[in-house]
Design a protein around this motif. Sequence first.
Motif, PDB file in Angstrom:
ATOM      1  N   MET A 180       2.218 -18.464   4.159  1.00 47.78           N
ATOM      2  CA  MET A 180       2.143 -19.591   5.070  1.00 47.78           C
ATOM      3  C   MET A 180       3.125 -20.692   4.656  1.00 47.78           C
ATOM      4  O   MET A 180       3.744 -21.308   5.499  1.00 47.78           O
ATOM      5  CB  MET A 180       0.696 -20.089   5.094  1.00 47.78           C
ATOM      6  N   LYS A 181       3.219 -20.912   3.348  1.00 43.61           N
ATOM      7  CA  LYS A 181       4.105 -21.958   2.842  1.00 43.61           C
ATOM      8  C   LYS A 181       5.567 -21.600   3.095  1.00 43.61           C
ATOM      9  O   LYS A 181       6.355 -22.462   3.489  1.00 43.61           O
ATOM     10  CB  LYS A 181       3.843 -22.165   1.354  1.00 43.61           C
ATOM     11  N   THR A 182       5.937 -20.333   2.888  1.00 41.39           N
ATOM     12  CA  THR A 182       7.326 -19.924   3.131  1.00 41.39           C
ATOM     13  C   THR A 182       7.662 -19.987   4.620  1.00 41.39           C
ATOM     14  O   THR A 182       8.798 -20.311   4.973  1.00 41.39           O
ATOM     15  CB  THR A 182       7.587 -18.499   2.611  1.00 41.39           C
ATOM     16  N   PHE A 183       6.684 -19.692   5.475  1.00 44.77           N
ATOM     17  CA  PHE A 183       6.913 -19.811   6.917  1.00 44.77           C
ATOM     18  C   PHE A 183       7.219 -21.268   7.289  1.00 44.77           C
ATOM     19  O   PHE A 183       8.116 -21.532   8.082  1.00 44.77           O
ATOM     20  CB  PHE A 183       5.685 -19.308   7.696  1.00 44.77           C
ATOM     21  N   GLY A 184       6.493 -22.210   6.707  1.00 43.22           N
ATOM     22  CA  GLY A 184       6.730 -23.632   6.951  1.00 43.22           C
ATOM     23  C   GLY A 184       8.102 -24.072   6.474  1.00 43.22           C
ATOM     24  O   GLY A 184       8.799 -24.845   7.139  1.00 43.22           O
ATOM     25  N   ILE A 185       8.506 -23.580   5.323  1.00 46.53           N
ATOM     26  CA  ILE A 185       9.826 -23.929   4.776  1.00 46.53           C
ATOM     27  C   ILE A 185      10.933 -23.348   5.669  1.00 46.53           C
ATOM     28  O   ILE A 185      11.925 -24.024   5.950  1.00 46.53           O
ATOM     29  CB  ILE A 185       9.946 -23.432   3.316  1.00 46.53           C
ATOM     30  N   ILE A 186      10.754 -22.101   6.114  1.00 47.31           N
ATOM     31  CA  ILE A 186      11.751 -21.479   6.996  1.00 47.31           C
ATOM     32  C   ILE A 186      11.831 -22.238   8.325  1.00 47.31           C
ATOM     33  O   ILE A 186      12.924 -22.511   8.828  1.00 47.31           O
ATOM     34  CB  ILE A 186      11.420 -19.987   7.220  1.00 47.31           C
ATOM     35  N   LEU A 187      10.693 -22.599   8.871  1.00 47.31           N
ATOM     36  CA  LEU A 187      10.663 -23.360  10.127  1.00 47.31           C
ATOM     37  C   LEU A 187      11.336 -24.719   9.968  1.00 47.31           C
ATOM     38  O   LEU A 187      12.118 -25.135  10.829  1.00 47.31           O
ATOM     39  CB  LEU A 187       9.219 -23.526  10.607  1.00 47.31           C
ATOM     40  N   LEU A 188      11.076 -25.403   8.862  1.00 41.93           N
ATOM     41  CA  LEU A 188      11.703 -26.700   8.593  1.00 41.93           C
ATOM     42  C   LEU A 188      13.213 -26.551   8.438  1.00 41.93           C
ATOM     43  O   LEU A 188      13.983 -27.368   8.953  1.00 41.93           O
ATOM     44  CB  LEU A 188      11.086 -27.327   7.340  1.00 41.93           C
ATOM     45  N   ALA A 189      13.641 -25.475   7.739  1.00 41.78           N
ATOM     46  CA  ALA A 189      15.080 -25.232   7.565  1.00 41.78           C
ATOM     47  C   ALA A 189      15.753 -24.965   8.909  1.00 41.78           C
ATOM     48  O   ALA A 189      16.857 -25.474   9.179  1.00 41.78           O
ATOM     49  CB  ALA A 189      15.309 -24.079   6.606  1.00 41.78           C
ATOM     50  N   LEU A 190      15.102 -24.198   9.770  1.00 44.47           N
ATOM     51  CA  LEU A 190      15.659 -23.946  11.108  1.00 44.47           C
ATOM     52  C   LEU A 190      15.740 -25.226  11.932  1.00 44.47           C
ATOM     53  O   LEU A 190      16.730 -25.466  12.619  1.00 44.47           O
ATOM     54  CB  LEU A 190      14.816 -22.898  11.841  1.00 44.47           C
ATOM     55  N   LEU A 191      14.705 -26.026  11.850  1.00 48.89           N
ATOM     56  CA  LEU A 191      14.688 -27.292  12.581  1.00 48.89           C
ATOM     57  C   LEU A 191      15.796 -28.231  12.101  1.00 48.89           C
ATOM     58  O   LEU A 191      16.511 -28.824  12.910  1.00 48.89           O
ATOM     59  CB  LEU A 191      13.319 -27.952  12.440  1.00 48.89           C
ATOM     60  N   LEU A 192      15.947 -28.342  10.800  1.00 48.90           N
ATOM     61  CA  LEU A 192      17.008 -29.199  10.243  1.00 48.90           C
ATOM     62  C   LEU A 192      18.401 -28.640  10.584  1.00 48.90           C
ATOM     63  O   LEU A 192      19.328 -29.405  10.844  1.00 48.90           O
ATOM     64  CB  LEU A 192      16.838 -29.349   8.741  1.00 48.90           C
ATOM     65  N   GLY A 193      18.541 -27.313  10.577  1.00 50.07           N
ATOM     66  CA  GLY A 193      19.823 -26.695  10.952  1.00 50.07           C
ATOM     67  C   GLY A 193      20.166 -26.974  12.404  1.00 50.07           C
ATOM     68  O   GLY A 193      21.315 -27.295  12.737  1.00 50.07           O
ATOM     69  N   LEU A 194      19.168 -26.860  13.288  1.00 52.29           N
ATOM     70  CA  LEU A 194      19.386 -27.159  14.703  1.00 52.29           C
ATOM     71  C   LEU A 194      19.745 -28.631  14.899  1.00 52.29           C
ATOM     72  O   LEU A 194      20.655 -28.967  15.653  1.00 52.29           O
ATOM     73  CB  LEU A 194      18.133 -26.806  15.515  1.00 52.29           C
ATOM     74  N   MET A 195      19.039 -29.493  14.181  1.00 47.47           N
ATOM     75  CA  MET A 195      19.318 -30.927  14.279  1.00 47.47           C
ATOM     76  C   MET A 195      20.742 -31.243  13.801  1.00 47.47           C
ATOM     77  O   MET A 195      21.462 -32.016  14.429  1.00 47.47           O
ATOM     78  CB  MET A 195      18.297 -31.700  13.461  1.00 47.47           C
ATOM     79  N   ALA A 196      21.162 -30.629  12.710  1.00 44.59           N
ATOM     80  CA  ALA A 196      22.524 -30.840  12.191  1.00 44.59           C
ATOM     81  C   ALA A 196      23.560 -30.301  13.169  1.00 44.59           C
ATOM     82  O   ALA A 196      24.603 -30.933  13.386  1.00 44.59           O
ATOM     83  CB  ALA A 196      22.672 -30.179  10.824  1.00 44.59           C
ATOM     84  N   TYR A 197      23.277 -29.137  13.767  1.00 41.25           N
ATOM     85  CA  TYR A 197      24.211 -28.564  14.730  1.00 41.25           C
ATOM     86  C   TYR A 197      24.408 -29.502  15.926  1.00 41.25           C
ATOM     87  O   TYR A 197      25.546 -29.768  16.329  1.00 41.25           O
ATOM     88  CB  TYR A 197      23.701 -27.197  15.209  1.00 41.25           C
ATOM     89  N   VAL A 198      23.319 -29.998  16.480  1.00 37.75           N
ATOM     90  CA  VAL A 198      23.400 -30.889  17.648  1.00 37.75           C
ATOM     91  C   VAL A 198      24.098 -32.184  17.281  1.00 37.75           C
ATOM     92  O   VAL A 198      24.939 -32.693  18.024  1.00 37.75           O
ATOM     93  CB  VAL A 198      21.981 -31.159  18.217  1.00 37.75           C
ATOM     94  N   ARG A 199      23.763 -32.732  16.128  1.00 37.08           N
ATOM     95  CA  ARG A 199      24.303 -34.032  15.724  1.00 37.08           C
ATOM     96  C   ARG A 199      25.777 -33.971  15.350  1.00 37.08           C
ATOM     97  O   ARG A 199      26.530 -34.897  15.641  1.00 37.08           O
ATOM     98  CB  ARG A 199      23.492 -34.582  14.566  1.00 37.08           C
ATOM     99  N   PHE A 200      26.223 -32.901  14.707  1.00 35.13           N
ATOM    100  CA  PHE A 200      27.577 -32.882  14.143  1.00 35.13           C
ATOM    101  C   PHE A 200      28.577 -32.007  14.891  1.00 35.13           C
ATOM    102  O   PHE A 200      29.749 -31.968  14.524  1.00 35.13           O
ATOM    103  CB  PHE A 200      27.520 -32.484  12.671  1.00 35.13           C
ATOM    104  N   THR A 201      28.148 -31.302  15.924  1.00 28.08           N
ATOM    105  CA  THR A 201      29.095 -30.523  16.709  1.00 28.08           C
ATOM    106  C   THR A 201      30.003 -31.466  17.481  1.00 28.08           C
ATOM    107  O   THR A 201      29.522 -32.354  18.193  1.00 28.08           O
ATOM    108  CB  THR A 201      28.351 -29.589  17.682  1.00 28.08           C
ATOM    109  N   PRO A 202      31.317 -31.321  17.359  1.00 28.34           N
ATOM    110  CA  PRO A 202      32.211 -32.227  18.080  1.00 28.34           C
ATOM    111  C   PRO A 202      32.112 -32.017  19.598  1.00 28.34           C
ATOM    112  O   PRO A 202      31.899 -30.912  20.076  1.00 28.34           O
ATOM    113  CB  PRO A 202      33.603 -31.865  17.574  1.00 28.34           C
ATOM    114  N   VAL A 203      32.266 -33.121  20.314  1.00 28.41           N
ATOM    115  CA  VAL A 203      32.209 -33.104  21.774  1.00 28.41           C
ATOM    116  C   VAL A 203      33.552 -33.581  22.298  1.00 28.41           C
ATOM    117  O   VAL A 203      34.081 -34.591  21.838  1.00 28.41           O
ATOM    118  CB  VAL A 203      31.079 -34.033  22.279  1.00 28.41           C
ATOM    119  N   ASP A 204      34.127 -32.844  23.245  1.00 29.26           N
ATOM    120  CA  ASP A 204      35.359 -33.294  23.894  1.00 29.26           C
ATOM    121  C   ASP A 204      35.147 -33.304  25.401  1.00 29.26           C
ATOM    122  O   ASP A 204      34.066 -32.982  25.892  1.00 29.26           O
ATOM    123  CB  ASP A 204      36.564 -32.446  23.482  1.00 29.26           C
ATOM    124  N   GLU A 205      36.191 -33.685  26.153  1.00 30.37           N
ATOM    125  CA  GLU A 205      36.048 -33.843  27.604  1.00 30.37           C
ATOM    126  C   GLU A 205      35.761 -32.534  28.329  1.00 30.37           C
ATOM    127  O   GLU A 205      35.304 -32.534  29.461  1.00 30.37           O
ATOM    128  CB  GLU A 205      37.254 -34.548  28.222  1.00 30.37           C
TER     129      GLU A 205
END
Length: 178
Positions: free
Chosen positions: A1-26
């Motif tokens: 259960m604990k490893t599932f929570g850590i994996i879920l948190l890592a996926l969430l943080l990865g998704l958040m980083a992807y959305v936040r840091f992906t460059p946007v152009d016109e």
Amino acid sequence: MKTFGIILLALLLGLMAYVRFTPVDETSGRSRPEAKPVGSYPSQGGHYEVVPVAEFDLERLEAAILAHPTGKRLAPGVFVTRSKVWAFPDIIHVWEEDGALHISAHLIYGRKDFAANRARVETWLSAARRKLERQPSATSRHMGLFKLIWHCAMNMRPLTSKQIVSPSSTREPPLSVQ
């Protein structure tokens, strides 16, 4: 259960980083929509507004978009803003065509923006609205003077000594002549 929570948190943080840091152009997200007549056109994930250009100032609109905390110009007439928490990017197209000012705001990721783009567009348009100040005509100025004279004439009463020198005044009362 604990490893599932850590994996879920890592996926969430990865998704958040992807959305936040992906460059946007016109070219990111949606392209500029086709011109429509004057009106308001809400859509899933965005908002498109067409207003008469005589009522709004394009430079003030662009300044209002850039005044947004995350507002950034990508190209002439193309801007990007981001949401507060997740920093989801929204692409904004602004252009003038056929005597109308067009503004389109649409999200890049996802399907629903919970009317955030509509609220932003309405805020920016209210900031860009031209202030049409009405100059008083000669007749209204004369009527104002007439009203002032009429008010003074109707309210003329002899002043009392208390009105001339009030007790709270710091001046000395005038000396009486004997």
